[in-house]
Design a protein around this motif. Structure first.
Motif, mmCIF file in Angstrom:
data_model
loop_
_atom_site.group_PDB
_atom_site.id
_atom_site.type_symbol
_atom_site.label_atom_id
_atom_site.label_comp_id
_atom_site.label_asym_id
_atom_site.label_seq_id
_atom_site.Cartn_x
_atom_site.Cartn_y
_atom_site.Cartn_z
ATOM 1 N N GLY A 139 -83.362 -52.092 16.939
ATOM 2 C CA GLY A 139 -83.048 -51.416 18.190
ATOM 3 C C GLY A 139 -82.099 -50.244 18.071
ATOM 4 O O GLY A 139 -81.921 -49.484 19.031
ATOM 5 N N ARG A 140 -81.457 -50.064 16.926
ATOM 6 C CA ARG A 140 -80.549 -48.927 16.761
ATOM 7 C C ARG A 140 -81.349 -47.646 16.648
ATOM 8 O O ARG A 140 -82.529 -47.641 16.291
ATOM 9 N N ALA A 141 -80.682 -46.535 16.950
ATOM 10 C CA ALA A 141 -81.349 -45.240 16.940
ATOM 11 C C ALA A 141 -80.803 -44.367 15.822
ATOM 12 O O ALA A 141 -79.582 -44.299 15.601
ATOM 13 N N LEU A 142 -81.701 -43.695 15.135
ATOM 14 C CA LEU A 142 -81.334 -42.742 14.090
ATOM 15 C C LEU A 142 -81.599 -41.336 14.614
ATOM 16 O O LEU A 142 -82.741 -40.983 14.919
ATOM 17 N N PRO A 143 -80.565 -40.505 14.764
ATOM 18 C CA PRO A 143 -80.788 -39.127 15.207
ATOM 19 C C PRO A 143 -81.573 -38.351 14.153
ATOM 20 O O PRO A 143 -81.202 -38.321 12.977
ATOM 21 N N LEU A 145 -80.463 -37.016 4.401
ATOM 22 C CA LEU A 145 -79.453 -37.761 5.147
ATOM 23 C C LEU A 145 -78.184 -36.914 5.264
ATOM 24 O O LEU A 145 -77.749 -36.276 4.294
ATOM 25 N N GLN A 146 -77.593 -36.932 6.451
ATOM 26 C CA GLN A 146 -76.402 -36.136 6.718
ATOM 27 C C GLN A 146 -75.334 -36.996 7.383
ATOM 28 O O GLN A 146 -75.642 -37.949 8.122
ATOM 29 N N ALA A 147 -74.077 -36.652 7.134
ATOM 30 C CA ALA A 147 -72.963 -37.358 7.774
ATOM 31 C C ALA A 147 -72.780 -36.850 9.191
ATOM 32 O O ALA A 147 -73.138 -35.723 9.521
ATOM 33 N N ALA A 152 -72.433 -31.883 19.234
ATOM 34 C CA ALA A 152 -72.307 -32.420 17.883
ATOM 35 C C ALA A 152 -73.283 -33.573 17.693
ATOM 36 O O ALA A 152 -73.569 -34.317 18.629
ATOM 37 N N ILE A 153 -73.782 -33.696 16.463
ATOM 38 C CA ILE A 153 -74.687 -34.797 16.131
ATOM 39 C C ILE A 153 -73.843 -35.903 15.512
ATOM 40 O O ILE A 153 -73.593 -35.925 14.305
ATOM 41 N N SER A 154 -73.382 -36.795 16.347
ATOM 42 C CA SER A 154 -72.533 -37.892 15.886
ATOM 43 C C SER A 154 -72.654 -39.048 16.853
ATOM 44 O O SER A 154 -72.984 -38.866 18.034
ATOM 45 N N SER A 155 -72.377 -40.239 16.359
ATOM 46 C CA SER A 155 -72.442 -41.416 17.218
ATOM 47 C C SER A 155 -71.424 -41.334 18.341
ATOM 48 O O SER A 155 -71.676 -41.802 19.454
ATOM 49 N N ALA A 156 -70.267 -40.713 18.081
ATOM 50 C CA ALA A 156 -69.235 -40.591 19.105
ATOM 51 C C ALA A 156 -69.701 -39.718 20.265
ATOM 52 O O ALA A 156 -69.357 -39.977 21.427
ATOM 53 N N SER A 157 -70.485 -38.666 19.964
ATOM 54 C CA SER A 157 -70.975 -37.777 21.008
ATOM 55 C C SER A 157 -72.196 -38.337 21.711
ATOM 56 O O SER A 157 -72.392 -38.123 22.906
ATOM 57 N N LEU A 158 -73.026 -39.072 20.962
ATOM 58 C CA LEU A 158 -74.293 -39.554 21.516
ATOM 59 C C LEU A 158 -74.162 -40.872 22.268
ATOM 60 O O LEU A 158 -75.065 -41.246 23.011
ATOM 61 N N TRP A 170 -77.324 -38.844 10.469
ATOM 62 C CA TRP A 170 -78.530 -38.258 11.026
ATOM 63 C C TRP A 170 -79.387 -37.711 9.898
ATOM 64 O O TRP A 170 -78.933 -37.595 8.742
ATOM 65 N N VAL A 171 -80.626 -37.393 10.221
ATOM 66 C CA VAL A 171 -81.588 -36.935 9.216
ATOM 67 C C VAL A 171 -82.217 -35.636 9.684
ATOM 68 O O VAL A 171 -82.547 -35.481 10.868
ATOM 69 N N THR A 172 -82.362 -34.684 8.774
ATOM 70 C CA THR A 172 -83.100 -33.461 9.060
ATOM 71 C C THR A 172 -84.401 -33.493 8.269
ATOM 72 O O THR A 172 -84.393 -33.728 7.047
ATOM 73 N N LEU A 173 -85.510 -33.309 8.940
ATOM 74 C CA LEU A 173 -86.820 -33.422 8.307
ATOM 75 C C LEU A 173 -87.027 -32.335 7.268
ATOM 76 O O LEU A 173 -86.568 -31.188 7.427
ATOM 77 N N ASP A 174 -87.730 -32.682 6.200
ATOM 78 C CA ASP A 174 -88.030 -31.702 5.151
ATOM 79 C C ASP A 174 -88.930 -30.590 5.674
ATOM 80 O O ASP A 174 -88.817 -29.429 5.265
ATOM 81 N N LYS A 175 -89.844 -30.942 6.576
ATOM 82 C CA LYS A 175 -90.769 -29.978 7.167
ATOM 83 C C LYS A 175 -90.623 -30.035 8.683
ATOM 84 O O LYS A 175 -90.660 -31.103 9.278
ATOM 85 N N GLY A 176 -90.461 -28.847 9.302
ATOM 86 C CA GLY A 176 -90.303 -28.806 10.743
ATOM 87 C C GLY A 176 -91.508 -29.398 11.458
ATOM 88 O O GLY A 176 -92.656 -29.172 11.078
#
Length: 273
Positions: free
Chosen positions: A109-113, A142-144, A166-172, A184-190
Motif C-alpha cells: 500500500g505504500r507509494a513510490l514517487p 533511485l534518488q534521495a 519538493a519530491i519528499s515524503s515530508a512534502s507529499l 523517488w525514481v526517475t524513469l530511464d525513458k520519458g
C-alpha cells in the motif's frame, strides 16, 4: 638590545603570535581537507554514475534506505499508478519546465514517487499525460528525498492544488492519503513522449560553490598566518630602531618639549595680564 623581548608587553605579543600561527595553519589545512574531500566525492560520484548505467536494475527493497552508495542506482518496482502531481520550476537543458510526478502504489500500500518525465513551460494538468492503467513495472534511477535548497528546490508554499515544490515524503504526506517512501525514481525513458529526467548526484558530492569557498578559505587562513609573522617582524624592527636612535641621541621628529611648553611661546602672542 633584544632584552625588550622579555618585557610583559612583548611577552603578550609573542604568546599571541605563537598561538595565532598554528591556529591559522590548522584552519587552512582543515579547509583544504574539506575541498579535497569534495573533489574525491565528485570523482567517486562520476565513476558511480558510469557503473550505475552498467549494473542491472535491483529490487527497490535492496537499495533502501537511499545514501551516497545507492543514490543513482538502477531499481525496479511493480505496482499501479495513482495520484499525479506536477513539480514546477525544474530546468532541463537550459529550459524551464516541470516534472510529471505520479505515485506508484506497490505491495503493502505504500507509494513510490515516480518522475515519469519533464515538460516545458508552465505546469498545466491538461498537458500532463495520464499514467498507464493497470499493473506496471518501472525501471529507473533511485534518488534521495529532496529538501529545500537542494538543486534549486524552493520551499513549499503558495502552490496551486496538484503541485509540490519538493519530491519528499515530508512534502507529499499532506498531499496523498497514504504512506510515501523516503525516496523517488526517475524513469530511464520519458513516458508518453515526455523528456526523461536524468538522475542527479547525491548532495555534497559535486564541485559546487561550497567546494570553491573551502578553497578560498584555505588561502585566507594561510594569508592570515603570513600577516601575523609580517607584523611581528615589523614591530620588532621598529622597537630595535627606537632603541638605536635613543642610544645615538637622535631626537624623534616633531615638536620638542620646550616648543610644546606654553612658556616657550612668543611673549607677544601671550595674553595681556
Amino acid at each position: 638590545m633584544y632584552r625588550f623581548l622579555l618585557t610583559p608587553r612583548w611577552w603578550g605579543i609573542n604568546v599571541f603570535v605563537l598561538l595565532a600561527i598554528p591556529f591559522c595553519v590548522f584552519m587552512g589545512s582543515w579547509q583544504l581537507g574539506r575541498f579535497e574531500a569534495r573533489v574525491d566525492d565528485h570523482r567517486t560520484a562520476r565513476a558511480q554514475d558510469v557503473s550505475n548505467e552498467k549494473e542491472p536494475a535491483r529490487p527497490l527493497a535492496e537499495l533502501l534506505p537511499v545514501d551516497k552508495a545507492t543514490s543513482g542506482k538502477q531499481t525496479t518496482a511493480t505496482g499501479r499508478y495513482d495520484k499525479q502531481l506536477l513539480v514546477p520550476d525544474r530546468e532541463l537543458d537550459g529550459r524551464s519546465g516541470y516534472y510529471v510526478l505520479t505515485m506508484l502504489r506497490v505491495d503493502g500500500g505504500r507509494a513510490l514517487p515516480v518522475v515519469r518525465g519533464w515538460l516545458p513551460g508552465t505546469p498545466d494538468p491538461a498537458k500532463a499525460p495520464a499514467p498507464p492503467a493497470g499493473q506496471v513495472t518501472i525501471t529507473g534511477a533511485l534518488q534521495a528525498s529532496e529538501t529545500p535548497g537542494d538543486n534549486g528546490v524552493s520551499a513549499q508554499g503558495g502552490l496551486p492544488a496538484g503541485q509540490t515544490a519538493a519530491i519528499s515524503s515530508a512534502s507529499l504526506v499532506n498531499l496523498v492519503p497514504y504512506d510515501v517512501y523516503d525516496a523517488w525514481v526517475t524513469l530511464d525513458k520519458g513516458d508518453s513522449g515526455m523528456a526523461a529526467v536524468p538522475a542527479s548526484s547525491p548532495a555534497d558530492t559535486g564541485l559546487d560553490l561550497k567546494a570553491f569557498q573551502n578553497l578560498g578559505y584555505t588561502g585566507e587562513w594561510f594569508v592570515f598566518a603570513g600577516f601575523v609573522v609580517f607584523m611581528w617582524f615589523r614591530l620588532l624592527r621598529r622597537e630595535v630602531e627606537m632603541i638605536r636612535d635613543a642610544e645615538l641621541g637622535i631626537v624623534p621628529e616633531g615638536p620638542t618639549a620646550e616648543q610644546a611648553s606654553p612658556s616657550a611661546q612668543d611673549p607677544a602672542s601671550s595674553p595681556v595680564r
